[in-house]
Design a protein around this motif. Sequence first.
Motif, PDB file in Angstrom:
ATOM      1  N   PRO A  92     -37.874-145.279   3.433  1.00 54.76           N
ATOM      2  CA  PRO A  92     -39.076-145.778   2.759  1.00 54.76           C
ATOM      3  C   PRO A  92     -39.224-145.297   1.322  1.00 54.76           C
ATOM      4  O   PRO A  92     -40.025-145.854   0.575  1.00 54.76           O
ATOM      5  N   LEU A  93     -38.431-144.293   0.937  1.00 58.78           N
ATOM      6  CA  LEU A  93     -38.466-143.799  -0.449  1.00 58.78           C
ATOM      7  C   LEU A  93     -37.257-144.267  -1.241  1.00 58.78           C
ATOM      8  O   LEU A  93     -37.027-143.812  -2.365  1.00 58.78           O
TER       9      LEU A  93
ATOM     10  N   LEU B 283     -38.151-143.683  -5.389  1.00 59.33           N
ATOM     11  CA  LEU B 283     -39.588-143.926  -5.519  1.00 59.33           C
ATOM     12  C   LEU B 283     -40.404-142.652  -5.739  1.00 59.33           C
ATOM     13  O   LEU B 283     -41.609-142.725  -5.982  1.00 59.33           O
ATOM     14  N   THR B 284     -39.764-141.504  -5.661  1.00 57.94           N
ATOM     15  CA  THR B 284     -40.471-140.266  -5.996  1.00 57.94           C
ATOM     16  C   THR B 284     -40.567-140.056  -7.498  1.00 57.94           C
ATOM     17  O   THR B 284     -41.292-139.170  -7.954  1.00 57.94           O
TER      18      THR B 284
ATOM     19  N   VAL C 138     -38.831-140.440   7.731  1.00 62.72           N
ATOM     20  CA  VAL C 138     -38.674-139.792   6.430  1.00 62.72           C
ATOM     21  C   VAL C 138     -37.963-138.464   6.626  1.00 62.72           C
ATOM     22  O   VAL C 138     -38.355-137.656   7.471  1.00 62.72           O
ATOM     23  N   GLY C 139     -36.922-138.236   5.817  1.00 60.68           N
ATOM     24  CA  GLY C 139     -36.188-136.980   5.874  1.00 60.68           C
ATOM     25  C   GLY C 139     -36.552-136.063   4.727  1.00 60.68           C
ATOM     26  O   GLY C 139     -37.073-136.506   3.698  1.00 60.68           O
ATOM     27  N   ALA C 140     -36.305-134.782   4.908  1.00 62.13           N
ATOM     28  CA  ALA C 140     -36.582-133.796   3.866  1.00 62.13           C
ATOM     29  C   ALA C 140     -35.511-132.716   3.936  1.00 62.13           C
ATOM     30  O   ALA C 140     -35.102-132.310   5.025  1.00 62.13           O
ATOM     31  N   ARG C 141     -35.077-132.259   2.764  1.00 66.49           N
ATOM     32  CA  ARG C 141     -34.075-131.201   2.751  1.00 66.49           C
ATOM     33  C   ARG C 141     -34.682-129.842   3.065  1.00 66.49           C
ATOM     34  O   ARG C 141     -34.016-128.962   3.583  1.00 66.49           O
TER      35      ARG C 141
END
Length: 319
Positions: free
Chosen positions: A210-211, A216-217, A284-287
């Motif tokens: 979605p990003l 898109l950030t 949504v993933g995050a490091r």
Amino acid sequence: MEQRTVGRSGLRVSRIGLATHTWGSQTDADDAAGQLVAFAEAGGTLVDTSPAYAGGAAQGILGDLLTDLVPRDELVLSGCAGVTPPVEPPLDGPPPLRPTVDASRRAMLRQLDQTLADLGTDYLDIWNVAVWDPGTPLDEVAATLDAAVRSGRVRYAGVRGYCAWQLASIAALAPITAAQTQYSLLARAAELEFVPAAAHHGVGVIASAPLAGGILTGKYRDGVPADSRGADEATAAEIRHRLDERATRVVDAVVTAADGLGTSPLAVALAWIRDRPGIASMIVGARDIGQLTGVLAAETLELPRAIAAALDDVSARTE
């Protein structure tokens, strides 16, 4: 966190889902533990994994955390089968092979057994066919999904990476509950046929990417950060080909909206896709925990209709 029903089923999931594709590669076990705890404490339930993530390491990490940190029955676990990741060669060896696509009954059920063992659980809440396999008859794929549900090892069946006609074809043969597809302000093709097909068949859409890979950030507005996906050889081409004039217009609009609302571009982009018709959740993933905190902040953001409409207009393709 708000829970939503997936399609015309009784399955309820958090409207933000946690991706684990970085676990075991960019995210170590300690950071993964922090993410899972923070996600669960925020009311998140949907956690997405795959035997293809980090060569299977992501599933192993998640399995260890389920035992120690978060009760398994508080989560909705989504897994998949049908793709075998390539084995990474030595540094001085040949380039890695492409992933192997195999959605045969034998391959799918073998991967299901491995996933359940890795996660230390008796069942998956959602089990997805990872990709369309032209080499396996569709009725065999459908029968495999149905058999897994009937056995109790799977609660609901789903698909990933299918186009609209493929989704409609398998939904006519098997009880498909969920369908993952790429969907964002920069990738809106799903609106043309996929989302309507899912609605017709009572399938809930789960948005992936979605990003748009982080575009898109706003992180690429002034170049490619050294620690970003755009600087990684494995993903650089995928990111850079999206950095066109349309992307610049969309990102500028997202940043402007975020400034006006006193929030982040990330939250604006996620809130927009979250509120699109037919969307049950988004993965949504995050490091690291810092990135996840920003993701979770999107849960409380309500976009004014005028801003949502403006983003809709600026991101619409005219060709």
